[in-house]
Design a protein around this motif. Sequence first.
Motif: not given
Length: 358
Positions: A335-358
């Motif tokens: 993952l690239a590291i970009k502006d804070h607002k985008s980083n917050q969204y990306v981290v949230e979606r990565v965590v959520a998507r990886t939790n979908e399959n356990g």
Amino acid sequence: MELHGGNIYKLAREKGIEKILDYSANINPFGLPESLKKAVVENFHIFEKYPDPEYVELREILAKHNGMNYENIIVGNGATEIIFLYMKMLNPKKALVVNPTFVEYERALMQTSCQVDHFRLEENENFVLDKEKLREELNKGYDLLVICNPNNPTGRFMTRAEMEEIATIAKESGTRLMVDEAFIEFVEGNYSESIAHLKDPNIFVVRALTKFFAIPGIRLGFAICHDSAIINRIQGEREPWTVNALAELTAKVVLDDREYIEKSENWVKKEKKWMYEELTKGNNIKAYKTETNFILVKLTGNSNSKALREKLIEDGILIRDCSNFPFLDENYIRLAIKDHKSNQYVVERVVARTNENG
């Protein structure tokens, strides 16, 4: 699979996606410096004449910025051209590449019919290079050792003192050393930590302005070299005018923009720490500490890099699937590291998507 991460043009053609958060490319989120935009508008006349074929002024600017003499600077159409030129002129018969890393080193070596061996950075050692193992391997006989520092995709950085040890090991075994420092501007201490300060003819250092100054469309790379024979071969046999007038103007302007440089250094120092800490909170991922503007992530649950990439595209995010890096597999993304607002969204979606399959 794309060799260099996401191809936003291909994504637009095949899936009709025109707007996406591109976290596969490690570019400064501040974008072009305003100083450069202003300079381009005021200097259209530069397009009316050829650049200096010897690029003396450009080389002097880069040399001054790095505490070198201009005779030791080689400029090129991006760092990739420099890498390919060096491999062609050196023409090694056997090379050792520290992996996982940037794929173009091996491609450049293969064009010279060189035997390419891989020195593996172990995941269970957090991708830290084992110097004694390296010494043992180099004693088998190599013409060239290739290291990316800070390394892409692991984000690890070896200090100047550590690199000096490696340079000594390489020299003792009769091996030349090429070090790619394309991301060094993002490292705390940056240029003061460069191996280029050794001014050793055995070492060839590659740099680029692309990442830090957000100018991937302006191809400008350079090398610092203290071997006059290699410099003369490259300067004498390369194609003329591979660096255009706009790239030359860019270096003159951006390297003098202290406000942009300091703002960028402060940003990456804060954001890389925040992003690492947030990602480590995820149940099905492992983040690796980084010294630069991207972060390597291991998927420890049932997700894999290809499936996660497709899911995140649905969320408007493009990530780097790392399964085509040597010694990595479908458990890794970058993952690239970009502006804070985008980083917050990306981290949230990565965590959520990886939790979908356990």
